[in-house]
Design an enzyme around this catalytic site. Sequence first.
Site, PDB file in Angstrom:
ATOM      1  N   GLY A  31      15.377 -21.068  31.841  1.00  0.00           N
ATOM      2  CA  GLY A  31      15.267 -22.414  32.411  1.00  0.00           C
ATOM      3  C   GLY A  31      14.106 -23.201  31.828  1.00  0.00           C
ATOM      4  O   GLY A  31      14.245 -24.386  31.500  1.00  0.00           O
ATOM      5  N   LYS A 278      10.544  -8.792  46.390  1.00  0.00           N
ATOM      6  CA  LYS A 278      11.879  -9.361  46.600  1.00  0.00           C
ATOM      7  C   LYS A 278      12.558  -8.834  47.869  1.00  0.00           C
ATOM      8  O   LYS A 278      13.653  -9.293  48.226  1.00  0.00           O
ATOM      9  CB  LYS A 278      12.784  -9.092  45.395  1.00  0.00           C
ATOM     10  CG  LYS A 278      12.236  -9.640  44.076  1.00  0.00           C
ATOM     11  CD  LYS A 278      12.352 -11.155  43.963  1.00  0.00           C
ATOM     12  CE  LYS A 278      11.845 -11.654  42.614  1.00  0.00           C
ATOM     13  NZ  LYS A 278      11.805 -13.112  42.512  1.00  0.00           N
ATOM     14  N   LEU A 376      14.884 -18.808  41.923  1.00  0.00           N
ATOM     15  CA  LEU A 376      15.914 -19.604  41.248  1.00  0.00           C
ATOM     16  C   LEU A 376      17.309 -19.075  41.504  1.00  0.00           C
ATOM     17  O   LEU A 376      18.284 -19.821  41.428  1.00  0.00           O
ATOM     18  CB  LEU A 376      15.628 -19.645  39.745  1.00  0.00           C
ATOM     19  CG  LEU A 376      14.266 -20.253  39.375  1.00  0.00           C
ATOM     20  CD1 LEU A 376      14.046 -20.232  37.874  1.00  0.00           C
ATOM     21  CD2 LEU A 376      14.153 -21.701  39.883  1.00  0.00           C
ATOM     22  N   GLU A 380      20.710 -21.171  41.861  1.00  0.00           N
ATOM     23  CA  GLU A 380      21.831 -20.978  40.930  1.00  0.00           C
ATOM     24  C   GLU A 380      23.116 -20.660  41.692  1.00  0.00           C
ATOM     25  O   GLU A 380      24.192 -21.151  41.348  1.00  0.00           O
ATOM     26  CB  GLU A 380      21.493 -19.842  39.948  1.00  0.00           C
ATOM     27  CG  GLU A 380      20.357 -20.206  38.998  1.00  0.00           C
ATOM     28  CD  GLU A 380      19.702 -19.007  38.311  1.00  0.00           C
ATOM     29  OE1 GLU A 380      18.743 -19.210  37.548  1.00  0.00           O
ATOM     30  OE2 GLU A 380      20.144 -17.851  38.540  1.00  0.00           O
ATOM     31  N   ASP A 498     -30.378 -45.842  48.078  1.00  0.00           N
ATOM     32  CA  ASP A 498     -30.013 -44.922  49.160  1.00  0.00           C
ATOM     33  C   ASP A 498     -30.779 -43.608  48.962  1.00  0.00           C
ATOM     34  O   ASP A 498     -31.208 -43.301  47.845  1.00  0.00           O
ATOM     35  CB  ASP A 498     -28.493 -44.721  49.103  1.00  0.00           C
ATOM     36  CG  ASP A 498     -28.034 -43.645  50.050  1.00  0.00           C
ATOM     37  OD1 ASP A 498     -28.384 -43.728  51.239  1.00  0.00           O
ATOM     38  OD2 ASP A 498     -27.318 -42.719  49.597  1.00  0.00           O
ATOM     39  N   TYR A 499     -30.927 -42.838  50.040  1.00  0.00           N
ATOM     40  CA  TYR A 499     -31.702 -41.609  49.895  1.00  0.00           C
ATOM     41  C   TYR A 499     -30.811 -40.360  49.727  1.00  0.00           C
ATOM     42  O   TYR A 499     -30.632 -39.869  48.625  1.00  0.00           O
ATOM     43  CB  TYR A 499     -32.669 -41.447  51.077  1.00  0.00           C
ATOM     44  CG  TYR A 499     -33.497 -40.194  50.967  1.00  0.00           C
ATOM     45  CD1 TYR A 499     -34.411 -40.053  49.918  1.00  0.00           C
ATOM     46  CD2 TYR A 499     -33.339 -39.137  51.857  1.00  0.00           C
ATOM     47  CE1 TYR A 499     -35.140 -38.891  49.757  1.00  0.00           C
ATOM     48  CE2 TYR A 499     -34.072 -37.969  51.713  1.00  0.00           C
ATOM     49  CZ  TYR A 499     -34.970 -37.844  50.660  1.00  0.00           C
ATOM     50  OH  TYR A 499     -35.682 -36.697  50.506  1.00  0.00           O
TER      51      TYR A 499
HETATM   52  C1  GDG Z   1       9.203 -16.214  38.841  1.00  0.00           C
HETATM   53  C2  GDG Z   1       8.783 -16.338  40.305  1.00  0.00           C
HETATM   54  C3  GDG Z   1      10.018 -18.494  40.433  1.00  0.00           C
HETATM   55  C4  GDG Z   1      18.399 -12.393  37.184  1.00  0.00           C
HETATM   56  N1  GDG Z   1      19.239 -11.389  36.951  1.00  0.00           N
HETATM   57  C5  GDG Z   1      19.904 -11.695  35.841  1.00  0.00           C
HETATM   58  C6  GDG Z   1      19.480 -12.911  35.373  1.00  0.00           C
HETATM   59  N2  GDG Z   1      18.544 -13.322  36.233  1.00  0.00           N
HETATM   60  C7  GDG Z   1      17.831 -14.615  36.115  1.00  0.00           C
HETATM   61  C8  GDG Z   1      18.241 -15.528  37.220  1.00  0.00           C
HETATM   62  C9  GDG Z   1      17.029 -16.424  37.385  1.00  0.00           C
HETATM   63  C10 GDG Z   1      15.887 -15.547  36.943  1.00  0.00           C
HETATM   64  O1  GDG Z   1      16.434 -14.428  36.278  1.00  0.00           O
HETATM   65  C11 GDG Z   1      15.076 -15.014  38.124  1.00  0.00           C
HETATM   66  O2  GDG Z   1      14.301 -16.048  38.601  1.00  0.00           O
HETATM   67  P1  GDG Z   1      13.640 -16.040  40.066  1.00  0.00           P
HETATM   68  O3  GDG Z   1      13.099 -17.361  40.332  1.00  0.00           O
HETATM   69  O4  GDG Z   1      14.685 -15.650  41.032  1.00  0.00           O
HETATM   70  O5  GDG Z   1      12.531 -14.895  40.049  1.00  0.00           O
HETATM   71  P2  GDG Z   1      11.322 -14.364  39.047  1.00  0.00           P
HETATM   72  O6  GDG Z   1      11.850 -13.714  37.844  1.00  0.00           O
HETATM   73  O7  GDG Z   1      10.481 -13.492  39.907  1.00  0.00           O
HETATM   74  O8  GDG Z   1      10.513 -15.677  38.612  1.00  0.00           O
HETATM   75  C12 GDG Z   1       9.829 -17.121  41.075  1.00  0.00           C
HETATM   76  C13 GDG Z   1      10.260 -18.369  38.949  1.00  0.00           C
HETATM   77  O9  GDG Z   1       9.275 -17.583  38.316  1.00  0.00           O
HETATM   78  C14 GDG Z   1      10.289 -19.736  38.284  1.00  0.00           C
HETATM   79  O10 GDG Z   1       9.115 -20.436  38.486  1.00  0.00           O
HETATM   80  O11 GDG Z   1      11.140 -19.090  41.041  1.00  0.00           O
HETATM   81  O12 GDG Z   1       9.413 -17.274  42.409  1.00  0.00           O
HETATM   82  O13 GDG Z   1       8.616 -15.049  40.887  1.00  0.00           O
HETATM   83  O14 GDG Z   1      17.126 -17.541  36.571  1.00  0.00           O
HETATM   84  O15 GDG Z   1      19.401 -16.195  36.832  1.00  0.00           O
HETATM   85  N3  GDG Z   1      19.980 -13.497  34.286  1.00  0.00           N
HETATM   86  C15 GDG Z   1      20.944 -12.854  33.599  1.00  0.00           C
HETATM   87  N4  GDG Z   1      21.381 -11.637  33.991  1.00  0.00           N
HETATM   88  C16 GDG Z   1      20.910 -11.026  35.079  1.00  0.00           C
HETATM   89  O16 GDG Z   1      21.317  -9.928  35.413  1.00  0.00           O
HETATM   90  N5  GDG Z   1      21.478 -13.416  32.515  1.00  0.00           N
END
Ligand code: GDG
Length: 734
Positions: A31, A278, A376, A380, A498-499
Site C-alpha cells: 500500500g 493480533k 488494513l 481490505e 516584562d520580567y
Molecule cells: C503495520 C501496523 C498498520 C496479510 N496476509 C497476506 C497479505 N497481507 C497483507 C494485508 C495487509 C497487510 O498485509 C497487513 O497490514 P495490517 O495493517 O493488517 O498489519 P501490519 O502488518 O501489522 O502493519 C498496522 C500498518 O502497519 C499500516 O500502517 O495498519 O497497525 O501494525 O495489507 O493485505 N497479503 C498477501 N497475502 C497474505 O497472505 N498478499
Amino acid sequence: MSKRFIIISNRLPINITKRRGEMTYKKSAGGLATGMASFYEKYESLWIGWPGIITDKKQEKESIRENLRKEDMVPVFLSRREQENYYEGFSNKTIWPLFHYFSQNTIYEQNYWETYKKVNIRFAEALLKFAKEDDIIWVHDYHLMLLPHLIREKLPASTIGFFLHIPFPSYELFRTLPWRDDIMQGLLGADLIGFHTFDYVRHFLSSCRRLKGLDHDLGRINWEERIIKADSFPMGIDYKKYHGSGLKREVKKEMSRQRNRLQECKLILSIDRLDYSKGILQRLEGFNKFLEKHPEYREKVTLIMVVVPSRSRVESYRRLKHQLDTVVGRINGVHGTIGWTPIWYLYRSLPFNSLTALYNIADIGLVTPFRDGMNLVAKEFIACKRNGKGVLILSEMAGAADELGESLLINPNDIEEIADAIYHALQVPEEEQKNQIEEMQKNLKRYDIIRWANDFIDTLIQNKEHSESMLVKSIGRETTEFLVRAYRENSPRIMFIDYDGTLVPFSPAPELSKPDKTVLQLLKKLATLKNCTVVLNSGRQKDTLEEWFGSVPDLNLCAEHGAWLKKAGENWNTIETLNQDWKNEVIPILEKYAERTPGSFIEAKDYSLVWHYRKADIGLGEVRAHELMDRLVALTANLNLQVMEGNMVVEIKNAGVSKGRAAQEFLEKKHYHFIFGIGDAYTDEMLFQNMPDNAHTIKVGFRATVAKYRIKSYKQVRELLQTVIKEGLNEKTT
Ligand code: GDG
C-alpha cells in the site's frame, strides 16, 4: 534544481532473491508504495531503505546499488549482527511490544539500543549523501525514530515528515523506556509527526508535555525556533484495487473454487501476520466458545485462518507459533467430524488473487487485535465486498475502529463477547449488512491511500510555511542593528520590559525567579541611561517588586499587570480606583477548584485573584482550568471583570487593568520618539496592542502575537539589552 521527494523506511519496496548466484528483483505492491506513486510523478523521487538481503560481498553490494538506482532506490546495507540488534532487537523486542502495551514482552537491552542508534545514523548518512535543504523528506515508522533529529542537525531548514504506523502508547508506558528522551528528541526533529488516530496524537502530546515541558496549541508545538505539528492521518488502502478485485477473472475462478470446497458452510475469515498483538489465540478461543455455545452451527461454519510467518527469529514469535499449532489442533480435535474441519489453518502468505478471493466470499471478517496501529486487513475486507454481503467483527483496540463504526466492535480480551459477536453476525439480515458495508465503503473510497499520502504531504508543506512565516519576524543581527540605530537616532526613549519569562526563564516555581546579579546590573545600567525611561512590568504583587527592585535607581515599576504603578522616585499608586467587592463572589468558586485539584492553590493579589495549577497534575489541571474558565466567564459577565488563562494559571481581574493601560500613563504625559515593548505572556499582548504604530514590539517565544518581532528566549533578550546599553553608554561619553 527543483525540490525532490525522499522517502526513507526500514525496508525498500522490493524483494531481492538470490538463486544460484543470480539475483532477481521484484517490486512489492504494498500500500505504501501505491500511496507514494503520485509523488513519483510530481517530483524527482528517491526511496532509501534496507534491500532485504544480507551480503558481505562488495561486488554484490555494488551490483544491487546499481540496479536499484534505476528504480530510484538507494540501499542501506546491514550486517547480520546489526539486523539482530537493531531490527529484531530494539525495534521488535523493545519498541514493538512496548508500544503495543505488551510490557511483559519488552526487553531493555543496552546493546540493542546502541545498534539502533548506530543504524539510524547509517540511514541518516545514506540520506545526507543525496538530500538538499529544500527537499521533502518523509521518514517512516518505529525503526527510524531518531532519524528526524539526525537529519535536522545537518540540514536545519529541511522539510521532514515522520509517520508512525504503530500505536503511540500512553505516557505511563512510554516513560518506562530508558531511552525515552532520545526517542522524543529524535521525533521532534520532524516538522510534522503523523499518527493513525487522534488517541495516539494525544498520547504523544502528553509525553511531550511531561517529559520536555512542551505545551501545544491545537497540536502545534513550538520548539527550537520551529513549529512542529502532531496530527492524525488514518492510513487508507488502495480502494480501487481491492474493490475491483472481484471482477478479475483469476479472482472469480478462485472464488468459485473456494466456495465449492466450503460447500454450504458459512465462512469466517481471519488474516494476520503472526504476532502476539493480533490476538490470534484469543480469537481461536472465541471461536471455540461459539461452537460450544451453539452446537447447531457445527458443520455449518468454517474458520479459515491465514497466518503469515513473521519475525520468526524472535523468541516470543516462535513461542506463539507453537501455542497456535496446539490450540488449532485442540479445537479441531474436539469439534471436528469426519467430513468437517472447523479451522482451516494456513501458515503462509497467499498470493493477492487468493487473498482477495477469500475477502470476497467470506461471510464474516474476524479481526480481533489486542492493539493495532490501524489494521488494513479490516479495511481490505470491507473494500472487497461488491455484493453487499458480509459482516466485520472488529476489535475496538484497532486504529481502524475509529473509521469502521458500522462493524461489530468487540473487546478482544472478552472471549464470550467474541463468541456472541460471531453468533450475532450470522443473524444480521442481508439488508442491514448491505447498508453497513456501503456506509463504510464510502469512507474507505474517499480517504484512500493516495488521499492519505497527499493529505500528509500537504499538511507537512503547509506547516513548514506557517513555521517559516512565524520566523520571518525573528530578531537576527540585522534587526538588532536596526533597533540600536533607532535607539541612537530617536530621543527621548521609553522601554517597557516584562520580567518573568522575559528577563528570567519562566519557572514553574516562581520563588526561583528571584533576580540574580546579572539581571540587577542590567536593569541598573539600563534605567540610568540618558533620556531613557525604563518600566519593569510584572504580574507579581507590588511588595515582591519592591523587595527585589525597589533599590534600583530610576527604575519605574508596574505590578499586578498594571494595577499598581511606582514611578521612579515616587510611591506606589493605583492607576484607577478599583472595586474589589467581586472577590467575595469569586473566592468560594476558586476554593472549590483548589480543593478538587491537589497541588493547586489560590493567590490573592490586591486587584486580582489567581488560581495556579503548576504544582498539580498537568492533565487534571488543564481539564479543571477549562471548567473553571467556563464557570467564571458566565459569572463575571456583568461584574466588569476579565478572566484570562495564562501559563498554568487562571486569573481574574478588573476589566480596566492591563499593562497597556499602565503604559498609557507614560505615553499620554510625554512624547517619546523611541518606544520599545518586550514580553512573553498573554498580558503583554495588551501592551503591544496599546502602543503607537511606530513602537518596536517584541514577543519572547513562539506563541501567536501582534508584536512586530520575535526573540527566542530570555538569553537573547539579555543580549539585546546589553547591546542597547552599550549604545546608550557610548552616547553618555561622546
Ligand atoms: C503495520 C501496523 C498498520 C496479510 N496476509 C497476506 C497479505 N497481507 C497483507 C494485508 C495487509 C497487510 O498485509 C497487513 O497490514 P495490517 O495493517 O493488517 O498489519 P501490519 O502488518 O501489522 O502493519 C498496522 C500498518 O502497519 C499500516 O500502517 O495498519 O497497525 O501494525 O495489507 O493485505 N497479503 C498477501 N497475502 C497474505 O497472505 N498478499
